[in-house]
Design a protein around this motif. Structure first.
Motif, PDB file in Angstrom:
ATOM      1  N   ASP A 156       3.063 -23.724  -9.267  1.00 33.64           N
ATOM      2  CA  ASP A 156       3.928 -24.809  -9.746  1.00 33.64           C
ATOM      3  C   ASP A 156       5.290 -24.716  -9.064  1.00 33.64           C
ATOM      4  O   ASP A 156       5.755 -23.626  -8.742  1.00 33.64           O
ATOM      5  N   LYS A 177       6.101 -28.341 -14.180  1.00 30.15           N
ATOM      6  CA  LYS A 177       4.937 -28.238 -15.064  1.00 30.15           C
ATOM      7  C   LYS A 177       4.917 -29.231 -16.222  1.00 30.15           C
ATOM      8  O   LYS A 177       3.837 -29.685 -16.593  1.00 30.15           O
ATOM      9  N   SER A 190       1.274 -27.017 -17.341  1.00 25.63           N
ATOM     10  CA  SER A 190       1.639 -26.123 -18.446  1.00 25.63           C
ATOM     11  C   SER A 190       0.416 -25.855 -19.338  1.00 25.63           C
ATOM     12  O   SER A 190       0.365 -24.838 -20.020  1.00 25.63           O
ATOM     13  N   GLU A 234      -0.851 -22.736 -18.026  1.00 22.55           N
ATOM     14  CA  GLU A 234       0.055 -21.619 -18.330  1.00 22.55           C
ATOM     15  C   GLU A 234      -0.173 -21.095 -19.749  1.00 22.55           C
ATOM     16  O   GLU A 234      -0.122 -19.896 -19.999  1.00 22.55           O
ATOM     17  N   PHE A 274      -0.198 -17.976 -13.774  1.00 20.01           N
ATOM     18  CA  PHE A 274       0.583 -19.184 -13.524  1.00 20.01           C
ATOM     19  C   PHE A 274       1.753 -18.779 -12.645  1.00 20.01           C
ATOM     20  O   PHE A 274       2.636 -18.026 -13.068  1.00 20.01           O
ATOM     21  N   GLN A 332       4.997 -19.444 -10.676  1.00 22.86           N
ATOM     22  CA  GLN A 332       6.131 -20.367 -10.651  1.00 22.86           C
ATOM     23  C   GLN A 332       6.979 -20.081  -9.416  1.00 22.86           C
ATOM     24  O   GLN A 332       7.622 -19.043  -9.315  1.00 22.86           O
ATOM     25  N   SER A 366      12.035 -25.867 -15.949  1.00 19.92           N
ATOM     26  CA  SER A 366      11.159 -24.914 -16.632  1.00 19.92           C
ATOM     27  C   SER A 366      11.919 -23.811 -17.364  1.00 19.92           C
ATOM     28  O   SER A 366      11.302 -22.885 -17.888  1.00 19.92           O
TER      29      SER A 366
END
Lengths: 632, 632
Positions: free
Chosen positions: A345, A349, A355, A358, A365, A367, B187
């Motif tokens: 991501d 998300k 998400s 996640e 996940f 990031q 996020s």
């Protein structure tokens, strides 16, 4: 094989270095093309790394092998000679075939050749590849390590910084970078061209830095051993000399991309104490075939459980991206503890809906933040290491901003599943910088990527499960807004229980003899609504949904094309579905009564997506008006 | 206006900050869309910069103005409120029209609005814009300064590092960056998403760093004054709070992209001590038109001397890129001391031939190294500041790697002249990573960019002079190999003395009734050779050269299309000239006897370009064979 080398072992490597330098000169002279200077600068680094890495030449595709990435792919003579002398490939074939169309040994190193893990050549992507593979290794619970060799010139590329930060964030102690710091590039000394304080840059991003003489096998070996014991990623900066080993080449940047002629090659080989057998290779080259088949790496199979489709009822509005997120989450849940799945991501998300994954599997996940180039490349690289890899982003980032990264994923025949949301003017208020209007036109330029533009949440769900279990690179492109899932003539979900996704299939959603609408994605439900309304006025409109614009099986529906044909797309009208259809019609000699393309004709502005659809002629209202203007 | 502020002046700015915060809330609530959180975090920075910059609201397009770039374009509510309160735009129009299609105030800031110098929204490009404008200012001998506001999240983007290094290399003491360091992004906390040690990164690249409270007008003002006196580029890192000014918004990342509802907006306005007049704007919004015309910046005219064309004799082999380099060098020589001309190179000058310009005007030859993203953006930005700007690179870098940067140049209606060499399999031995096969297909996705693919050195020379004096973004795409310039039937240069380049014109190089070859670029001379040979066998072949595939005036040559039509291109066969022609044929209802596309059907490998042309069916030999197979 890792570990400290004995004096004899180092002596052997040093001698191989001399021999490889000869190979480099021979192959570039025989080909009359290629990059000897940088190859001779990097050769001691290549030999040190390949010798150190756990990678058995007899099992070059062993899933547990260490990976060696060479980011400066133009030093292919150095890489190939190393692989030849360490037993991965036949050195005679290399020298005779280098850069010849009948040989697999191309100008830039090519994935599929034993020992070559990634096709490179466009500088600055290699570290992202290494990060992706090192992450994949961690997520798979393997112990293999990843080595990345790079040039100094490419340290200027921003993507390198992105990869650097990612390596630190994920504590990649299985990753080592070795930089060939020869301070020489095409236009002169690297520090004059674009000064990069390499050491300061790596330190600023939290790396451990080791400096060595890049031609000293002992120092290189000690650095690799030290790196192995470190707690995070390590960079070894090796000071080198371009053209090292042949007096008249040393430090001369003109040898970056220029081979020696036969006379100079003879001098160089004499200086290296090597036999001049160039003529033998010239003769071998003459009988090479005129082209070679594509080389093919043997990757680990990725066979996920894909579960049962979710059927979204037609009464309830939902969006394709939510269906995407749910399906990806589902696949995470089903495969957790069985097959590594990773979702990449870029800080979007809540919008791309990953998400959902996640929640299910937070450890996997990944990031990356606002670092799309790095994200796209590392996802591609991880996808060939036995990890089912999704990369989710907005269309303008996952397609446009990362266009060349995806092109390299394509060239590498990777296996990445790219989910792009927010395509089209359906995005609405975010305006032109965020309206991705080229998700078809951009990918049409690649030879391998498959593209799915699903019509509704039901088709999205099935397409996600399909692409997850189907080998190869995919993009699935989705809009932003919600809709009622497409219904058949009886009001049931068109893409319901019975529907099976098939790549390339054109869906006949409505039949009708007066006019044929050919559409894709987010526009489909508008077209169906228009067709249903027009039917009540006695106008029969067929609606064809093309969920795979790049591989559409138009032949199967050609009876619809003798009518009045209109293509409808939330895409640049010049370069998308309409153009592909036109191409098909001319190529097949089919002559419709008339043919018209409706799509987005300019950079659109901010606004409610329904208003924008009205303006572009894509709303059901606008479609009805247009058709009533044609059929009075 | 620059300089230290008095206490009263600071008080006024502070009060404007409070009022602007109200504006931000109002416009996002009225639009029910937009980014209030970051806008309220950046607002004090925006006010400080715009107040400090020399930019008269009554002369917003004055060439001598300071430039303010806001890289995080989603903070448009903050920028628009600032511009409204400082007199650049009407604040009521902003609040009522924000993100409405009838208003120019889009979701991301848009060039052409007074005070907005560049359309942004795709993060990470703004510093390159600033560097380009600061460089342009230096090369023009102007004294104006450039301010760039950025977010912290986008510091992760690699392109920022590229721009940073360029600013130091060119000693840009007229450039100041102010970063809104709120440590918050979609996020969560920025430092968790992708940690960037911002200060260390700027220091590593040689910048001066000043740290301030980004909500303190005195500290901001003092930093801007200090920056003004510095010898190189300065970054001011302003610590801030997302949503600053309204208690329940502060530090809450959910307000990144979420407006307040009416009730919460009322609470916020009360807290700010401002009247709640939202309803007035809701009413105003209802009567807005359904769309607005594109806003248009007023740029300085760039009217270069373009000199007399060079005519290359047909006997002597030469390459298009040499003709390009020569013409650019010529334009440099002719305009030196009259009009600033700048050439941007990415360490490829011996291959792209722009070293010809460097010889003439070394001070204006801008060497960016291996930093293509930055190079493309800075060239675009400089091109709207009265500098005739060329950007030269290989096709895979100048088109593919920088695809989204060029897209933004397109959206910004810049004036950059991009010369890409090494397109097609004509590149030969460098292989697939370096074969640009999408120079038509990629640019076809943009609405504004013009594309010229010249047939030979003579057409290249004239095209370069043409694009230099014609406003707008251009790409000229050239191969690598040499050729004999195209001759007419009498053996004279087809594009000789008499020839004048005209955008879109299709050149009828040979006439013939049996078959029509439609081709472009490097393939043209092969097609002509084939036609001439076939004529001696009694087969009459027309050859049409399409030098402007995206704007070709096919109507003017439609009599040739009722024949057997074959398109020929050194390009992906799916997405280039053949597809454009098919599109035209269907759209015009023209039915050729038959239609066939010849082009590159896969990623090609390394090899001599003549061998590759044979394999792809593009050499004169292959064309002759193909046609003799059709016409027996």
């Amino acid at each position: 094989m890792a570990g400290l080398r004995t004096r004899e072992e180092l002596k052997r490597l040093e001698d191989l270095g001399r021999i490889c330098r000869g190979d480099i000169i021979k192959m570039t002279t025989v080909a009359n093309s290629g990059h000897p200077g940088g190859s001779m600068s990097s050769i001691d680094i290549f030999l040190s790394i390949y010798d150190f890495a756990k990678n058995d030449p007899n099992k070059p595709f062993d899933p547990e092998r260490d990976r060696v990435i060479v980011s400066h792919g133009h030093t292919s003579p150095g890489v190939y000679s190393t692989l030849g002398r360490l037993g991965f490939v036949d050195i005679d074939e290399v020298i005779a075939g280098f850069r010849h169309p009948g040989s697999i040994f191309e100008g830039h190193i090519t994935r599929g050749i034993p020992g070559v893990e990634w096709t490179t050549g466009n500088l600055g992507q290699g570290l992202s590849v290494g990060v992706g593979m090192a992450l994949a290794s961690k997520l798979s619970g393997k112990n293999n390590r990843v080595f990345v060799a790079m040039s100094d010139a490419e340290q200027a590329k921003g993507q390198v910084g992105e990869a650097r930060r990612t390596a630190v964030k994920y504590g990649l102690d299985n990753l080592v970078v070795v930089i060939d710091y020869n301070d020489a590039q095409i236009s002169g000394r690297a520090h004059n061209i674009m000064y990069v304080d390499i050491k300061a840059n790596y330190l600023a991003d939290g790396w451990k830095v080791i400096e060595v003489d890049g031609h000293d096998y002992l120092e290189l070996n000690e650095a690799l051993v030290e790196a192995e014991d470190s707690k995070g990623p390590v960079v070894v900066i090796g000071k080198t000399i371009m053209g090292k080993g042949v007096s008249f080449m040393e430090g001369d940047v003109s040898y970056h991309g220029k081979p020696l002629d036969f006379e100079k090659a003879a001098l160089a080989l004499a200086e290296l104490g090597l036999e001049n057998d160039i003529d033998r290779f010239v003769q071998m080259r003459k009988v090479l075939p005129s082209y070679h088949e594509q080389v093919q790496a043997i990757d680990e199979d990725v066979k996920p459980f894909t579960g049962d489709p979710i059927v979204y009822p037609v009464e309830k509005k939902t969006d394709n991206r939510s269906a995407f997120g749910k399906a990806v989450g589902d696949i995470g849940r089903l495969n957790k503890g069985r097959l590594p799945v990773m979702v990449v991501d870029c800080d979007l998300k809540p919008s791309t809906k990953v998400s959902e994954f996640e929640k299910v599997w937070p450890e996997n996940f990944v990031q990356i933040g606002v670092q799309e180039h790095n994200a796209a490349t590392l996802a591609g690289a991880a996808s060939v290491c036995g990890v089912l890899t999704f990369f989710a982003d907005f269309g303008v980032f996952g397609v446009d901003e990362t266009y060349n990264q995806q092109r390299l994923n394509d060239i590498n025949k990777a296996n990445v599943k790219v989910g792009v949301t927010h395509v089209g003017i359906d995005v609405g208020e975010d305006g032109k910088t965020h309206h991705c209007l080229d998700y078809i036109g951009a990918l049409r330029n690649f030879y391998g990527f498959k593209l799915i533009v699903p019509a509704d949440p039901n088709q999205t769900d099935k397409a996600v499960r399909f692409m997850s279990e189907t080998k190869g690179n995919f993009v699935i492109a989705m809009g932003r807004s919600t809709m009622n899932p497409v219904a058949d003539e009886n009001g049931n979900p068109f893409f319901g229980e019975e529907y099976k996704f098939e790549y390339g299939k054109v869906d006949v959603i409505r039949k009708g003899k007066d006019i044929t609408l050919v559409t894709t994605g987010q526009v489909t439900h508008h077209a169906v609504k228009a067709a249903d309304e027009l039917r009540s006025h006695g106008i029969e409109v067929a609606v064809l949904n093309v969920s795979c614009p790049l591989g559409a099986n138009f032949d199967s529906v050609k009876e619809f094309f003798s009518s009045i044909v209109i293509s409808l797309e939330d895409h640049n009208v010049a370069s998308g579905l309409g153009s592909i259809l036109a191409d098909y019609l001319v190529g097949s000699g089919i002559i419709p009564k008339s043919f018209e393309k409706i799509g987005v004709e300019r950079y659109m502005f901010s606004g409610d997506n329904e208003l924008l659809y009205d303006l572009a002629g894509l709303s059901s209202k606008a479609i009805v008006e247009r058709i009533r203007g044609i059929i009075k």
